[in-house]
Each structure stands twice: as structure tokens, then as C-alpha cells.
Scaffold this motif. Structure first.
Motif, PDB file in Angstrom:
ATOM      1  N   GLU A   1       2.762   9.980   8.983  1.00  0.00           N
ATOM      2  CA  GLU A   1       2.074   8.721   8.712  1.00  0.00           C
ATOM      3  C   GLU A   1       2.196   7.766   9.900  1.00  0.00           C
ATOM      4  O   GLU A   1       1.270   7.039  10.218  1.00  0.00           O
ATOM      5  CB  GLU A   1       2.675   8.035   7.482  1.00  0.00           C
ATOM      6  N   LEU A   2       3.359   7.775  10.519  1.00  0.00           N
ATOM      7  CA  LEU A   2       3.593   6.840  11.618  1.00  0.00           C
ATOM      8  C   LEU A   2       2.658   7.091  12.780  1.00  0.00           C
ATOM      9  O   LEU A   2       2.299   6.173  13.506  1.00  0.00           O
ATOM     10  CB  LEU A   2       5.037   6.964  12.103  1.00  0.00           C
TER      11      LEU A   2
ATOM     12  N   ILE B   1       7.164  16.696  -2.866  1.00  0.00           N
ATOM     13  CA  ILE B   1       7.983  16.389  -4.041  1.00  0.00           C
ATOM     14  C   ILE B   1       8.105  17.616  -4.932  1.00  0.00           C
ATOM     15  O   ILE B   1       9.177  17.939  -5.443  1.00  0.00           O
ATOM     16  CB  ILE B   1       7.368  15.217  -4.832  1.00  0.00           C
TER      17      ILE B   1
ATOM     18  N   LEU C   1       2.359  14.671   0.205  1.00  0.00           N
ATOM     19  CA  LEU C   1       3.577  14.069  -0.339  1.00  0.00           C
ATOM     20  C   LEU C   1       3.885  14.653  -1.710  1.00  0.00           C
ATOM     21  O   LEU C   1       5.032  14.991  -2.017  1.00  0.00           O
ATOM     22  CB  LEU C   1       3.413  12.549  -0.424  1.00  0.00           C
TER      23      LEU C   1
ATOM     24  N   TYR D   1       7.008  13.966   6.981  1.00  0.00           N
ATOM     25  CA  TYR D   1       6.006  13.122   6.348  1.00  0.00           C
ATOM     26  C   TYR D   1       6.014  11.722   6.955  1.00  0.00           C
ATOM     27  O   TYR D   1       4.972  11.128   7.197  1.00  0.00           O
ATOM     28  CB  TYR D   1       6.253  13.046   4.847  1.00  0.00           C
ATOM     29  N   PHE D   2       7.200  11.224   7.182  1.00  0.00           N
ATOM     30  CA  PHE D   2       7.368   9.901   7.782  1.00  0.00           C
ATOM     31  C   PHE D   2       6.609   9.803   9.090  1.00  0.00           C
ATOM     32  O   PHE D   2       5.803   8.911   9.304  1.00  0.00           O
ATOM     33  CB  PHE D   2       8.855   9.685   8.052  1.00  0.00           C
TER      34      PHE D   2
ATOM     35  N   ALA E   1       0.820  -1.213   0.000  1.00  0.00           N
ATOM     36  CA  ALA E   1       0.000   0.000   0.000  1.00  0.00           C
ATOM     37  C   ALA E   1       0.854   1.263   0.000  1.00  0.00           C
ATOM     38  O   ALA E   1       0.352   2.343  -0.240  1.00  0.00           O
ATOM     39  CB  ALA E   1      -0.936  -0.002   1.207  1.00  0.00           C
ATOM     40  N   GLY E   2       2.147   1.115   0.296  1.00  0.00           N
ATOM     41  CA  GLY E   2       3.037   2.283   0.241  1.00  0.00           C
ATOM     42  C   GLY E   2       3.020   3.134   1.481  1.00  0.00           C
ATOM     43  O   GLY E   2       3.085   4.356   1.414  1.00  0.00           O
ATOM     44  N   ILE E   3       2.934   2.511   2.640  1.00  0.00           N
ATOM     45  CA  ILE E   3       2.931   3.251   3.899  1.00  0.00           C
ATOM     46  C   ILE E   3       4.384   3.431   4.359  1.00  0.00           C
ATOM     47  O   ILE E   3       5.170   2.499   4.229  1.00  0.00           O
ATOM     48  CB  ILE E   3       2.161   2.457   4.971  1.00  0.00           C
ATOM     49  N   PRO E   4       4.734   4.604   4.874  1.00  0.00           N
ATOM     50  CA  PRO E   4       6.114   4.826   5.304  1.00  0.00           C
ATOM     51  C   PRO E   4       6.610   3.774   6.303  1.00  0.00           C
ATOM     52  O   PRO E   4       5.802   3.128   6.971  1.00  0.00           O
ATOM     53  CB  PRO E   4       6.049   6.187   5.979  1.00  0.00           C
ATOM     54  N   LEU E   5       7.910   3.676   6.350  1.00  0.00           N
ATOM     55  CA  LEU E   5       8.605   2.696   7.182  1.00  0.00           C
ATOM     56  C   LEU E   5       8.673   1.339   6.495  1.00  0.00           C
ATOM     57  O   LEU E   5       9.371   0.445   6.946  1.00  0.00           O
ATOM     58  CB  LEU E   5       7.958   2.541   8.561  1.00  0.00           C
TER      59      LEU E   5
ATOM     60  N   TYR F   1       7.497   6.604  -3.629  1.00  0.00           N
ATOM     61  CA  TYR F   1       8.029   7.965  -3.567  1.00  0.00           C
ATOM     62  C   TYR F   1       8.937   8.261  -4.763  1.00  0.00           C
ATOM     63  O   TYR F   1       8.808   9.272  -5.428  1.00  0.00           O
ATOM     64  CB  TYR F   1       8.800   8.174  -2.254  1.00  0.00           C
TER      65      TYR F   1
ATOM     66  N   PHE G   1       6.889   2.370   0.475  1.00  0.00           N
ATOM     67  CA  PHE G   1       6.772   3.826   0.496  1.00  0.00           C
ATOM     68  C   PHE G   1       7.831   4.467  -0.397  1.00  0.00           C
ATOM     69  O   PHE G   1       7.525   5.289  -1.257  1.00  0.00           O
ATOM     70  CB  PHE G   1       6.906   4.368   1.911  1.00  0.00           C
ATOM     71  N   PHE G   2       9.090   4.084  -0.197  1.00  0.00           N
ATOM     72  CA  PHE G   2      10.130   4.724  -0.997  1.00  0.00           C
ATOM     73  C   PHE G   2      10.003   4.352  -2.464  1.00  0.00           C
ATOM     74  O   PHE G   2      10.296   5.150  -3.344  1.00  0.00           O
ATOM     75  CB  PHE G   2      11.511   4.380  -0.457  1.00  0.00           C
TER      76      PHE G   2
ATOM     77  N   PHE H   1      -5.179   9.482   5.112  1.00  0.00           N
ATOM     78  CA  PHE H   1      -4.123   8.942   4.251  1.00  0.00           C
ATOM     79  C   PHE H   1      -4.134   9.663   2.909  1.00  0.00           C
ATOM     80  O   PHE H   1      -3.089  10.038   2.382  1.00  0.00           O
ATOM     81  CB  PHE H   1      -4.322   7.442   4.061  1.00  0.00           C
TER      82      PHE H   1
ATOM     83  N   ILE I   1      -0.799   5.152  11.842  1.00  0.00           N
ATOM     84  CA  ILE I   1      -0.946   3.698  11.793  1.00  0.00           C
ATOM     85  C   ILE I   1      -1.327   3.098  13.156  1.00  0.00           C
ATOM     86  O   ILE I   1      -2.299   2.340  13.235  1.00  0.00           O
ATOM     87  CB  ILE I   1       0.342   3.038  11.271  1.00  0.00           C
TER      88      ILE I   1
ATOM     89  N   GLY J   1      12.527   0.142   3.882  1.00  0.00           N
ATOM     90  CA  GLY J   1      11.729   1.319   4.195  1.00  0.00           C
ATOM     91  C   GLY J   1      12.457   2.326   5.048  1.00  0.00           C
ATOM     92  O   GLY J   1      12.109   3.492   5.065  1.00  0.00           O
TER      93      GLY J   1
END
Lengths: 461, 473
Positions: B129-130, B170, B166, B125-126, A369-373, A381, A377-378, B159, B133, A449
Motif C-alpha cells: 500500500e505504501l 487474514i 488483505l 501488505y504494508f 479510509a483505513g490506509i496502512p501506516l 484489520y 488500517f489496524f 486499492f 500512496i 498505525g
């Protein structure tokens, strides 16, 4: 060069292994040893230590990028066999036969990462594809598997025909198969040749879309992925697809700008259609396996962003993408294999019964799903950054992330089933060792990630 | 290094808690970790500027940079106060698998602190999102009946918003002169005015969903109602501040022209939101929903004051960020005690709290006064400044927003009246012995309310540097 020769030899060797050894466990061990040897052979060339001296007359060129992709593909295959060895042995009579096919596929893959000539590209694709038809039909007594194999073969041959036609056109226009020849310059006024060149490129584009299952040439994918034995679906959807995408990117980074504006339009259409079909259809799936098939189409939509321009974001990004996507998918299929049935309901209550397994599945899903960590995600990105940098217009990126948000819906449906739904999961007994193997995949995803540099820096040394 | 330990203590405690099953020990670990974090936060807040910088992603030129200026410190303090308060106040509640619950809470705390401290856009951004979750899992596992659907709506909303951000990141990143995510480079990014408006819109969507600004608020009341109360506290006391923080930290300094160009539009939306939420709050019978709508109204006022784009309003918001968090936390804790002991949230079934538990009754009245910003409470300082700024912006808008003060008095006092006074109702009769830890927390929070209401000078000092950067160039 090392990889091509070694993989071909190892493939032949594997064929004889089933003749000599009866034990299927031994086959798996030999295959793993062979893969290690293959990795070593390739790394020797990557680091410039030793290369088999063979003059290919410029038909192959071994770039740092291509060799690194080889390494990734081989390591992925190694991990895949390491995880799934027992499952492969359950299908058919001789596991060694399948391993031989894997090696042939890898031989095709190594050609596809280093072609410099359309003929080599064609040969690579064929070496890659033909074993796949066999793998799809490997479950001989299962009608679905048979149907899938036939379907795949027919559609595959058809697209091969289109591919050849495209090559012919290009040869007719330029008089060479080399992809490094200067692209026809519109200023020279060779209108007919230009037209032929463009037509050829478009035909090749279509054929490639078929290979990577981009819409509207994706129709075979769900049936084939669904019909093939799940272990082999895992291989096809990850390593094989990754190879095809890489070849696609390499070819069109060098060639397609010839089409100018029209090319962007064409790619945009395919990309949008792929994202749309993949994501929207995945939402409605009841079977997790089919959902993964459609999700793999959707993921290709994102990978296609790498085609817009040969920036460093595009090349690094596509590498990250195939790594993150393949590791997560192999892991997910690894969980799926252990399920008695593939419906979403079968996962109900998995978190209670198998907390570790559920947690790892969650990591894989979050990555897709592309969630960070997570690696996903990257991957996404880099793709988005490549798209913004190539200046194709922000609206396309915005649409893409809308689809990414939709993808969250179907990936999270599985998480919801595992964690929030009550029920008895329909799962076979899972050995502790198998879980630890899967843990390696989950850790890899997290490593990708958090420190993707670890995996990319190799590209430059 | 202290900054890094502020992030790592809750994180490490969260990992430890995954493996510590006994409830008592788990509780103590969580309280201890959050208390140490609080102590460190206070230390940093008193110490002056703090920085931490380490290399992270070389090829992207993203760094692991943490900075603490006034704005960060205020929210860091709020976060660090909220979590131990929540842990202690809810320590008597029945929770299945408490260690996992606490672990996820601490992960959320790590994310939130990261958001407020990050000095690098990608890192921001990291963490953004963290923080989301763990909250998703907290609400979906431990929430009310409709939890899965409601939380999912909340998740998808935010989300999607953060994905827009995001793209914005960019877009700005590709136009920085040194291709980096550092805050300074982002500020100096070389964007055309058209691109600035696009980037503004992308960032704004994310923040507007998080705050939330009308009409993007629809996820919030449901999410507040369905979440376990401990999580609701996190959501409304701390998490909504992420949106406001984002506006002050990123929107205002990065795109000042686009910001002032769109201020009319946003202020009007905010004021609509204030009135809309206030009117709905009046009609609510469910105590949790009432507080939720009241919170929307307050956040609306803060966003209006921010987008009025003057110094006095921003000063008010900076103080109110903290005050609103403390006040709403107090209200939630009281609502939670009542719900836990009587089993109801309906105001109709309440009454006579003051007779059953006088201390709690008094505290309810106290926090209710803070909620309507009576003088001597902390909210008065912030709201006074914010109304002042709205008046400078446009008297008519200030008048419209001013109606909300009356409405706030109506619904808050109505709640107090139905809950605390009158005959002791059947349900209220079930009130047992007072929940001592929770009342202790309430009293501490109330002392904070009064002290910062009577003597707000430290907060002005703390935020002076942020204001200076924003308004005096």
C-alpha cells in the motif's frame, strides 16, 4: 468506581466554577485540570493502587477492559477539550456549563464500561444521553440547532422506551437484571420464557442500534450532527459514540449468543444496511460536515463486526477502532471548525495556503479510509480478522471491503479538493499553536498505525 | 542490517527532501541517496543470502522480516537502477516544487523495495500500500490534464485489489499453526482445498489488477499517459512487477494446486491480453500510449509464461522481470526527451530524429530492437525461454502468443520509422542541443541491455535458488 464518583463530583464543581470565575479561559483550565484528576483517579484503580471501597452488590464490575476503556475515553476528552477549548467558549454564555455536562457524560460513560446489571446500563445510558440533548441545542439562536435538539430528544426518548421494554421482557423471563445469569438453555423447554428473553434482547438490540446510529435506525444522525454546533458534533460523533459501542459490545458478547443462528442473521442485516446507507449516502454529500456524519455511520458498520464473537481480536480491535476513529474524527472536526463554510469547494487550494493543516487533514482522512501506516488500517484489520475468525462467512467480509473501497471515494474527494483543485480556501486565520495541537493528533494516528501494540499492551497488565 | 539500510536510506532522504527547497541541492540529495541504494543493492546481490529480522507487532505475531533471495534481488536491483536513472534523466525537466516531487518519488522507492524484500505477509501488505500512496499524489499533482480522475481510477482499482489480498492474508493467517505472518508459516498453513481456492482467488485479484491481466487493465494506459513521465517510468518499469513478484512469491508456493488448476484460465486471459494490447498498440499515434500498450503486451506474455507453471517459463520470467524494466525505461526516457524538446507525442508530427540527434536516433533503434527481443539484446533470452515454456504448455497457445512477436515488430518498427527517419518535421526541428544527462543514462542502460543479452549467466546464477525452491521439492 473512582471514575464514576470523581466525574460526578467534578461535574457539580464545574457548575459552580461559572459562578465564581468570569473568565472563560479559566473555565477551560479548570476543566482540563479536572480531566487530569479524573484520569489519575481512574488509573489508580486500573493499577490496583486505590479504589473507593463501595459495595455495589454486584451491579457494577470493574474489569481491566472497562477501566482501560475509561482511560482512553478520558484521555480523548482531555485532548478534545485541549484542542477545542476556545471554540467551546464561543458558544453560549458560560463555557463551564458545557464542561459540567461533559463530566456528567463521562460519569455515564464510566457506568457504561462497568455495568453488570441491566438497570445500571439503563442509568448509564440516560446519564450519557440527557446532557447530549442540551449540548445539541446549545446554539440557542440557531434554528437548526434547536430542531436538531428536539429531534434528538424525541427520538432518544422513544428508543429509551424500547430499551426499557426490552429490559422488562428479560426480567420477566429470567427474574433478574444481572447480565451474568446463565442464559436460558433451549433444552429446559421453557418455550415462553425463551421467547420473552429473545424478544427482550431484540428490543435492546434495536435501541442500541439507535444509540450508535446503525441503519435502519440512523435517521436522526445526519440532522443532529449537522445541526449541533460543530465542536459538540465532534464530541458526540467520537467519544459518546465510542462509549455506546463499547457498552453494546460488552453486553452482547455476554448475552446474545442465546439467539443462536437468528442473531447472526439479524446482526448481518443491520451491519450490511449500515455499511450500505453510510457509505452510499456519504458519496453524494456536498457538505463535509454531513459527509462526516454519514461516514460515522459507515464506520459503525465496521465496528459492528466486533459483535460476532468474543475473540481477542474483537475486543482489542474495538479498542483500536474507537481510538483510531475518535482521534482522526476529532482532528478532522478540528479542521472543519476553522472553515468559514463546510462545502467541499471551501477546501479548494488549502494545501497551498496551509500546507501543514492540509497534510494533517490528509492523515486523518487516510486513517478513516483505513490506509496502512495510519491507525485506521489496524482498526479495520482487527475487525476483519475478528469476522473471519468467528466464521460468519467470507462473503460478508468481501462486501465490507467493497464498501471500504467506496469510502475511499468520498474521503479522497476532500484530499483532491485540498491538493489538486485551484482556489482560495474559505478558512479563518489559524493560530500556529492550534496547528501544533492538531499535530499531536496526527502523530497519534501514525503511532497507532505503526505500533498499535503500544496502546494494546496495557490491556493485559 | 544492510537490508534495513537499503530501505531506510531512500526513506530518510525523502524526509530530508521535504524541507530542502533549492532545486539543485534537492536533485543532488535524491541522486546521491538513490546511488547509495544502488551500490548497496549490488553489494547484496553479489554477497549471497541476506536477512533482517526484528520484532514488530507482538500481539499479532507479525515481524519486521526482510529477506533477499534471487527473486527479491533481481527486483531490488531493477528498482535501485531505475530510480537514479530516472532522477538523472529527468533532471532537466521543469517540475514545480521539485523537492516535494523527489521526496514522494523516494517514498515510492522505499515502498517498492519493501514489497520486494518483505518476508512477512503483513509487512508485505504494508509496503504494497505504501508504494501506492506516493504515486497517487505524484500523478494527481504533476500529471496531465485529466490527471485527477485517471489517477483516482487507478488508485481505487489497485486499492480494491489489495483489500481483497488483505482478506486472503487474514484467511491464511487464521489457519496457520502458530498464528503468524511469517512466510514459512504461510507456506505451511493448514487450509482445506476449498479455502485454498478462495485464498488463491483473493490474492490473484490483487496481483491481476496490478500486472494488469486482461480485462482488469483498463486503468493502465490512461494512468501511463496522464502521469508525469518520471512516474510513468516508475509505474511501467518497476511497479507492474509487483504483481508478477506477488505471483511468484506468494501464489505459486502457497497454493500450488489451485495454481495449476487455474493455469489454463489465466494463460488464456493473458494471451487475449497480449493480442488485444498489441493490436491497439499498432493503431496508436501517441508515443506514450504506444509504449504503454506494448508494455501491457509484454507483461501479458510474462504472466502467461508464469501460469504455464513450468521451470523454464519461470526462469524466463525471472530474467525478463529485469530486462523488461530496463528496456521500457530506455524507451520512456527517449519518449520523454522528444516530448520535452519538441512538445509533441504524436508520431505523425515526428520524423528525422536521426538527422537532428544521431546518438538519440541510434539509441531509439537499439531499445526498439530490445523491445522486440532481437537476439543479442537482453529480452531475447527471457522471451525465448517464455515461448519455450508456452510451447510445452500448449502449442496452440504458444502459436497465438507468437503472433504477438510479429505484432511487436510492426508497432515498434513503425514507431522507429516515423520518429527517427524521413524528413525532419516542423516539430522535430525544435530539437535543441542533446540532453546530456539523459543520454548518458540511456547509454549506460543500453550497455546493460547488451551485456545481459550476450552474457546472461549471472542472472541465471542469481535466480537459481528461487527456482530450486519452486520446482524441486
Amino acid at each position: 468506581m473512582n471514575a464514576i464518583i470523581a466525574s460526578a463530583l467534578l461535574g457539580v464543581l464545574m457548575m459552580f466554577a461559572s459562578w465564581i470565575f468570569d473568565n472563560e479561559k479559566t473555565h477551560t483550565r479548570i476543566a482540563l485540570a479536572g480531566l487530569l484528576a479524573l484520569i489519575v483517579a481512574n488509573v489508580l484503580q486500573l493499577n490496583g493502587v486505590y479504589t473507593v471501597p463501595l459495595d455495589t452488590k454486584g451491579m457494577l464490575s470493574f474489569t481491566q477492559f472497562g477501566l482501560y476503556v475509561n482511560t482512553i475515553l478520558f484521555i480523548l476528552t482531555f485532548l478534545y477539550v485541549w484542542l477545542n477549548g476556545d471554540e467551546i467558549a464561543k458558544i453560549g454564555n458560560h463555557a463551564a456549563d458545557f464542561y459540567a455536562l461533559f463530566f456528567f457524560i463521562l460519569c455515564g460513560a464510566s457506568i457504561l464500561t462497568s455495568f453488570n446489571n441491566l438497570l445500571m446500563l439503563f442509568i448509564g445510558i440516560e446519564i450519557l444521553s440527557i446532557p447530549l440533548y442540551i449540548l445539541t441545542g446549545a446554539d440557542k439562536k440557531n434554528l437548526n440547532s434547536n430542531e436538531a435538539a428536539l429531534k434528538y430528544f424525541l427520538m432518544g426518548s422513544f428508543s429509551t422506551g424500547i430499551f426499557l421494554l426490552g429490559i422488562t421482557f428479560i426480567y420477566g423471563a429470567t427474574g433478574t437484571f444481572q447480565i451474568t445469569t446463565p442464559i436460558l438453555n433451549p433444552a429446559t423447554g421453557m418455550v415462553k420464557e425463551q421467547l420473552m428473553h429473545s424478544a427482550g434482547l431484540i428490543l435492546i438490540f434495536v435501541s442500541f442500534n439507535f444509540k450508535v446510529s446503525a441503519a435502519p435506525f440512523h435517521f436522526w444522525t445526519p440532522d443532529v450532527y449537522d445541526g449541533a454546533p460543530t465542536v459538540f458534533t465532534s464530541f458526540m460523533a467520537t467519544i459518546v459514540k465510542a462509549t455506546a459501542i463499547i457498552a453494546f459490545v460488552v453486553l452482547f458478547h455476554s448475552q446474545f449468543k442465546a439467539l443462536g443462528y437468528a442473531w447472526d442473521l439479524l446482526l448481518t442485516f443491520v451491519l450490511m444496511a449500515t455499511l450500505f446507507v453510510g457509505n452510499i449516502t456519504a458519496v453524494f454529500q456536498r457538505s463535509v460536515k454531513r459527509m462526516l456524519a454519514y461516514s460515522s455511520i459507515a464506520q459503525v458498520g465496521f465496528m459492528l463486526f466486533a459483535l460476532y464473537g468474543a475473540t481477542s481480536f474483537a475486543t482489542e480491535g474495538i479498542l483500536l477502532y474507537i481510538m483510531a476513529y475518535s482521534v482522526a474524527s476529532i482532528g478532522l472536526f478540528g479542521v472543519l471548525i476553522k472553515m468559514k463554510e463546510y462545502s467541499f469547494e471551501a477546501f479548494n487550494g488549502l494545501a497551498k495556503k496551509e500546507p501543514l493543516l492540509a497534510a494533517m487533514t490528509t492523515v486523518f482522512l487516510l486513517s478513516l479510509a483505513g490506509i496502512p501506516l495510519t491507525g485506521g488500517f489496524f482498526a479495520k484489520y482487527y475487525m476483519l480478522n475478528a469476522a473471519v475468525q468467528s466464521g460468519i462467512g467470507l462473503w460478508l467480509v468481501v462486501v465490507a471491503i467493497l464498501f471500504a473501497a467506496i469510502s475511499v471515494y468520498y474521503y479522497f474527494k476532500l484530499i483532491q479538493a485540498m491538493y489538486f483543485a485551484e482556489g482560495e480556501p474559505a478558512i479563518y486565520e489559524v493560530a500556529q499553536g492550534y496547528k501544533y495541537k492538531l499535530l499531536v493528533f496526527a502523530v497519534l494516528i501514525l503511532a497507532l498505525g505503526i505500533l498499535p501494540n503500544l496502546f494494546l499492551s496495557y490491556l493485559y497488565f | 542490517m544492510v537490508l534495513l539500510s537499503i530501505l531506510s536510506i531512500p526513506f530518510i532522504a525523502a524526509i530530508i527532501l521535504l524541507f530542502v527547497k533549492p532545486e539543485k541541492i534537492a536533485n543532488n540529495v535524491a541522486v546521491a541517496a538513490s546511488a547509495i541504494t544502488l551500490a548497496l543493492s549490488i553489494y547484496i546481490a553479489c554477497k549471497g543470502a541476506a536477512n533482517f529480522d526484528a520484532s514488530w507487532m507482538l500481539s499479532l505475531n507479525a515481524r519486521f522480516t526482510l529477506t533477499a533471495d534471487g527473486l527479491s534481488k533481481i527486483l531490488m536491483l531493477l528498482t535501485s537502477i531505475s530510480f537514479p536513472a530516472i532522477f538523472i534523466a529527468t533532471s532537466k525537466n521543469q517540475v514545480k516544487n521539485r523537492h516535494q516531487f523527489l521526496s514522494l518519488m523516494l517514498f515510492a522507492q522505499t515502498g517498492l523495495l519493501g514489497v520486494f524484500l518483505a518476508g512477512d505477509a503483513l509487512l508485505f501488505y504494508f509496503f504494497w500500500e505504501l508504494a501506492l500512496i506516493p504515486v497517487y499524489f505524484l500523478c494527481s499533482i504533476w500529471g496531465g490534464e485529466k490527471r485527477v480522475a485517471v489517477t483516482f481510477k487507478f488508485f481505487i482499482y489497485t486499492f480494491l485489489g489489495s483489500l481483497f489480498m488483505l482478506i486472503g492474508i487474514i484467511l491464511v493467517y487464521t489457519h496457520t499453526s502458530d498464528q503468524s505472518f511469517a512466510y514459512a508459516s504461510f507456506k505451511a498453513a493448514n487450509l482445506t482445498s476449498h479455502q485454498k481456492i478462495t485464498a488463491f482467488a483473493l490474492f490473484f485479484t490483487a496481483f491481476a489488477i496490478k500486472m494488469p491481466i486482461f480485462p482488469l487493465h483498463t486503468w493502465q494506459p490512461d494512468a501511463y499517459e496522464q502521469s508525469p513521465t518520471a512516474v510513468t517510468m516508475v509505474l511501467s518499469a518497476v511497479m507492474v512487477k509487483m504483481g508478477l513478484y506477488g505471483v511468484i512469491r506468494w501464489l505459486m508456493p502457497l497454493f500450488p494446486d489451485a495454481f495449476s488448476a487455474h493455469s489454463n484460465f489465466v494463460v488464456i486471459l493473458s494471451v487475449i491480453g497480449i493480442l488485444y494490447a498489441s493490436f491497439i498498440a499498432i493503431r496508436q499515434d501517441d508515443m506514450k500510449r504506444l509504449i504503454a500498450y506494448s508494455s501491457i503486451a509484454h507483461i501479458g506474455l510474462m504472466s502467461a509464461a508464469l501460469f504455464a507453471n513450468n521451470e523454464i517459463g519461470t526462469q524466463g520470467v525471472l530474467i525478463q522481470l529485469f530486462s523488461h524494466g530496463v528496456n521500457v525505461l530506455g524507451l520512456w526516457i527517449i519518449a520523454d526527451i522528444i516530448e520535452q524538446q519538441t512538445g509533441t507525442r504524436s508520431l505523425k508530427e515526428m520524423g528525422g530524429l536521426a538527422k537532428q540527434n544521431p546518438t538519440l536516433g541510434i539509441l531509439l533503434v537499439g531499445f526498439a530492437f530490445a523491445n522486440i527481443a532481437l537476439p543479442l539484446t537482453n529480452a531475447f533470452v527471457g522471451e525465448f525461454l517464455m515461448f519455450n515454456s508456452l510451447f510445452q504448455f500448449n502449442p496452440w497457445i504458444a502459436a497465438a502468443a507468437g503472433v504477438s512477436v510479429v505484432l511487436a515488430a510492426i508497432y515498434t518498427l513503425n514507431m522507429v520509422q516515423k520518429c527517427a527517419y524521413g524528413e525532419v518535421s516542423e516539430k522535430m526541428n525544435k530539437m535543441q542541443a542533446p540532453n546530456m544527462p539523459a543520454q548518458f543514462v540511456l547509454i549506460v542502460l543500453f550497455i546493460v541491455v547488451i551485456i545481459s543479452g550476450v552474457y546472461p549467466a549471472p542472472f541465471f546464477d542469481l535466480t537459481a535458488d528461487t527456482l530450486q525452491q519452486l520446482f524441486i521439492k
